[in-house]
Design a protein around this motif. Structure first.
Motif, PDB file in Angstrom:
ATOM      1  N   LEU A 109       2.688   2.833  -0.380  1.00 42.03           N
ATOM      2  CA  LEU A 109       2.743   1.516   0.225  1.00 42.03           C
ATOM      3  C   LEU A 109       4.004   1.454   1.101  1.00 42.03           C
ATOM      4  N   PRO A 110       4.115   0.465   1.999  1.00 42.68           N
ATOM      5  CA  PRO A 110       5.265   0.431   2.922  1.00 42.68           C
ATOM      6  C   PRO A 110       6.633   0.495   2.246  1.00 42.68           C
ATOM      7  N   GLY A 111       6.829  -0.224   1.162  1.00 38.55           N
ATOM      8  CA  GLY A 111       8.131  -0.193   0.492  1.00 38.55           C
ATOM      9  C   GLY A 111       8.460   1.155  -0.108  1.00 38.55           C
ATOM     10  N   GLN A 153       5.689  -5.740   3.294  1.00 42.44           N
ATOM     11  CA  GLN A 153       4.353  -6.209   3.641  1.00 42.44           C
ATOM     12  C   GLN A 153       3.328  -5.441   2.816  1.00 42.44           C
ATOM     13  N   MET A 154       2.418  -6.180   2.213  1.00 37.22           N
ATOM     14  CA  MET A 154       1.499  -5.592   1.243  1.00 37.22           C
ATOM     15  C   MET A 154       0.334  -4.846   1.901  1.00 37.22           C
ATOM     16  N   HIS A 155      -0.297  -3.969   1.110  1.00 40.43           N
ATOM     17  CA  HIS A 155      -1.590  -3.342   1.394  1.00 40.43           C
ATOM     18  C   HIS A 155      -1.558  -2.267   2.477  1.00 40.43           C
ATOM     19  N   GLY A 156      -0.404  -2.000   3.079  1.00 40.12           N
ATOM     20  CA  GLY A 156      -0.351  -0.989   4.126  1.00 40.12           C
ATOM     21  C   GLY A 156      -0.511   0.420   3.564  1.00 40.12           C
ATOM     22  N   LEU A 157      -1.129   1.282   4.341  1.00 41.84           N
ATOM     23  CA  LEU A 157      -1.341   2.678   3.941  1.00 41.84           C
ATOM     24  C   LEU A 157      -0.341   3.566   4.666  1.00 41.84           C
ATOM     25  N   GLY A 196     -12.937  -3.924  -0.995  1.00 43.40           N
ATOM     26  CA  GLY A 196     -12.826  -4.720   0.218  1.00 43.40           C
ATOM     27  C   GLY A 196     -12.154  -4.016   1.377  1.00 43.40           C
ATOM     28  N   ASN A 197     -11.056  -4.614   1.807  1.00 44.72           N
ATOM     29  CA  ASN A 197     -10.333  -4.098   2.972  1.00 44.72           C
ATOM     30  C   ASN A 197      -8.924  -3.673   2.574  1.00 44.72           C
ATOM     31  N   PHE A 198      -8.757  -3.256   1.334  1.00 46.39           N
ATOM     32  CA  PHE A 198      -7.426  -2.926   0.829  1.00 46.39           C
ATOM     33  C   PHE A 198      -7.092  -1.446   1.065  1.00 46.39           C
ATOM     34  N   THR A 199      -5.992  -1.013   0.489  1.00 45.67           N
ATOM     35  CA  THR A 199      -5.441   0.305   0.804  1.00 45.67           C
ATOM     36  C   THR A 199      -6.400   1.445   0.466  1.00 45.67           C
ATOM     37  N   ALA A 200      -7.097   1.332  -0.663  1.00 42.95           N
ATOM     38  CA  ALA A 200      -8.016   2.399  -1.050  1.00 42.95           C
ATOM     39  C   ALA A 200      -9.097   2.598   0.001  1.00 42.95           C
ATOM     40  N   LEU A 215       0.058  -0.261  -7.102  1.00 37.70           N
ATOM     41  CA  LEU A 215      -1.263   0.358  -7.216  1.00 37.70           C
ATOM     42  C   LEU A 215      -2.355  -0.705  -7.258  1.00 37.70           C
ATOM     43  N   SER A 216      -2.079  -1.819  -7.923  1.00 38.75           N
ATOM     44  CA  SER A 216      -3.099  -2.866  -8.017  1.00 38.75           C
ATOM     45  C   SER A 216      -3.361  -3.500  -6.666  1.00 38.75           C
ATOM     46  N   GLU A 217      -2.328  -3.671  -5.843  1.00 36.96           N
ATOM     47  CA  GLU A 217      -2.549  -4.273  -4.519  1.00 36.96           C
ATOM     48  C   GLU A 217      -3.309  -3.333  -3.602  1.00 36.96           C
ATOM     49  N   GLY A 218      -3.286  -2.040  -3.916  1.00 33.07           N
ATOM     50  CA  GLY A 218      -4.062  -1.075  -3.148  1.00 33.07           C
ATOM     51  C   GLY A 218      -5.466  -0.883  -3.678  1.00 33.07           C
ATOM     52  N   ILE A 219      -5.782  -1.515  -4.818  1.00 36.81           N
ATOM     53  CA  ILE A 219      -7.043  -1.357  -5.559  1.00 36.81           C
ATOM     54  C   ILE A 219      -7.199   0.092  -6.031  1.00 36.81           C
ATOM     55  N   PHE A 220      -6.098   0.599  -6.564  1.00 34.54           N
ATOM     56  CA  PHE A 220      -6.083   1.913  -7.198  1.00 34.54           C
ATOM     57  C   PHE A 220      -5.903   1.791  -8.722  1.00 34.54           C
ATOM     58  N   TYR A 221      -5.744   0.576  -9.259  1.00 32.23           N
ATOM     59  CA  TYR A 221      -5.307   0.397 -10.649  1.00 32.23           C
ATOM     60  C   TYR A 221      -6.417  -0.201 -11.497  1.00 32.23           C
ATOM     61  N   ASP A 222      -6.592   0.362 -12.694  1.00 35.15           N
ATOM     62  CA  ASP A 222      -7.561  -0.130 -13.667  1.00 35.15           C
ATOM     63  C   ASP A 222      -6.813  -0.901 -14.759  1.00 35.15           C
TER      64      ASP A 222
END
Length: 494
Positions: A159-161, A83-87, A133-137, A179-186
């Motif tokens: 992330l969960p995985g 499951q994506m975006h979890g911290l 937004g409401n992502f991991t970061a 990292l991109s799904e957490g909005i940590f990636y440039d």
């Protein structure tokens, strides 16, 4: 040779044992049998314990072993979907610091919005391809602001995985996709976003070693091998979020190809080679599983929080004694339009495609002398299909115009009513496949371990079940117009 796929879902963990020689599933199991709980200490909050995911993984794998259909020592590689975006946060001893703040949690919306404005909208959309937004970061920023004692003990952010891989191997890694799904990636710098790290004041040391999705993410420890009954030293060779993994399992890897999924949440996921973003961040762009610096593959993701979760609420509230199949059979007895009954399936947190507003779930135009359970079940499915159409129109604005959408015949797509409503609402045919997240994770492990030379080889034996063509577009368009008007009324109030 056997491959093990683990799919860490919100409702349960599913595992599959796959024969690498013919890509067939030998055994599969999930745990628990009833849907795993979501901890909601306040309205809009959603948490789960990562240790519960690990326990569920053990139980599900034990069920596979009990079938006696294979020798567990023949498993040579492991893949993980999640499951994506979890911290997930651990200290220097790799101990959990708190429950995971999961994908549908809404507490960090305001923090993400402030970051979007402070960093600059254009900077965010050109470099991260999203608003924080409401992502991991943003969720990590919430912990920093509200739980400083926990924040000060953080060694690694995952992330969960990543956490399940840690339990298997004792090692922590990440990937550009994660990292991109957490909005940590440039995406312009091809690395950790300095803008996000500096704005929120995160330590760069929080982030693990970055590896490709298909790579050696650590070897199974002796302790984990003894616990699970598998061989020590085999690699975790693949880790990906559930929606990129679903796209991989449907062989959706090239620009213009699109996958859909309607499980707990609902997703349309299209592949692009363009670093583009929705100006309002209603649909989101992440690195796909096969993204490389010199060959860009981006996953454009529409997510609706309330799809399967909404239909589950309908079942628990109106049809506890019926199975989902019985509900679907009843729904087929109601005409297109459900005799005027309308439903908005938004009751599971802030919806990104609605600019992170929480409009709630609604049932409208109930006629006590007319409507039956069949109308209720059909209206729920049509409401979900209309939500997909609303989001799909946003995706079209970004240039995503597929001629066909691929989906696994699972979850909501097991319903003929829902599938036809989805097709008629979007106007796009749907190809159905036998598909499963844990199977995709297993075959992903085969790619990462070098057993398959390419995804094409791994998924070469995949067979299409059938294609659902549009049948009643005009009547469904009328339903959608009424549905959209109802939605706008509630958006204006939110």
């Amino acid at each position: 040779m056997l491959l093990l796929g683990i799919d860490i879902g919100t409702s349960s963990v599913k595992v599959s044992i796959v024969d690498a020689n013919n890509q067939s599933v030998i055994a599969s199991a999930q745990y628990p049998d009833t849907e795993a709980p979501i901890i909601s200490l306040q309205t809009g909050w959603a948490e789960q314990s990562p240790d519960d995911w690990w326990q569920q993984t053990q139980h599900a794998l034990a069920r596979c072993h009990k079938t006696g259909k294979y020798n567990a020592k023949d498993i040579v590689a492991i893949g993980i979907a999640y499951q994506m975006h979890g911290l997930v946060l651990v200290d220097k001893n790799q101990k959990l610091l708190r429950n995971s703040i999961i994908w549908c949690d809404s507490r960090a919306v305001e923090l993400g919005d402030h970051a979007f404005n402070a960093i600059g909208k254009e900077q965010c959309l050109t470099h991260m391809l999203n608003s924080p937004g409401n992502f991991t970061a943003a969720k990590l920023a919430w912990v920093k602001q509200n739980e400083p004692d926990i924040y000060n003990r953080i060694d690694k952010v995952m992330l969960p995985g990543d956490y399940i891989a840690l339990k298997l191997t004792g090692e922590i890694t990440t990937s550009p996709s994660a990292l991109s799904e957490g909005i940590f990636y440039d995406f312009q710098e091809n690395g950790i976003s300095g803008d996000v790290v500096n704005y929120f004041g995160f330590a760069r040391e929080f982030f693990p070693e970055i590896k490709p999705v298909f790579a050696d993410h650590g070897r199974v420890s002796i302790q984990a091998a003894d616990l699970l009954g598998i061989t020590a030293g085999i690699p975790v060779a693949y880790k990906a979020g559930d929606q990129p993994n679903n796209a991989l399992s449907l062989n959706v890897l090239n620009p213009g190809e699109v996958a859909a999924n309607a499980g707990t949440s609902g997703v349309i996921y299209g592949v692009s080679d363009q670093l583009k973003a929705d100006p309002q961040s209603r649909v989101n762009t992440f690195a796909h599983v096969n993204h490389q610096d010199d060959q860009k593959r981006l996953g454009v993701l529409l997510c609706i929080n309330g799809t399967g979760s909404f239909y589950r609420w309908i079942k628990n509230t109106f049809a506890q004694v019926l199975s989902y199949q019985q509900m679907n059979n009843e729904a087929a007895k109601s005409p297109v339009g459900s005799n005027g009954l309308l439903m908005l399936p938004f009751g599971n947190g802030a919806e990104r495609m609605l600019n992170n507003k929480q409009v709630g779930a609604h049932i409208q135009h109930i006629n006590l002398n007319l409507h039956t359970p069949a109308d209720i079940f059909r209206a729920a499915q049509e409401g979900i299909a209309c939500a997909f159409r609303y989001g799909f129109d946003i995706m079209r604005e970004t240039g995503m115009n597929p001629t066909v959408i691929r989906a696994g015949k699972t979850n909501m797509f097991l319903s003929e009513v829902f599938t036809q409503s989805f097709v008629d609402a979007t106007g796009v045919p749907v190809e159905l496949y036998e598909n499963d997240g844990s199977l995709g994770a297993a075959l992903g492990a085969g790619i990462g371990a070098g057993i398959f030379a390419s995804p094409k080889e791994a998924f070469g034996s995949q067979k299409k079940i059938g294609t659902i063509e549009p049948r009643d577009i005009q009547r469904m368009e009328n339903v959608y117009r009424n549905w959209k008007s109802l939605l706008q009324t509630h958006l204006d109030k939110a």
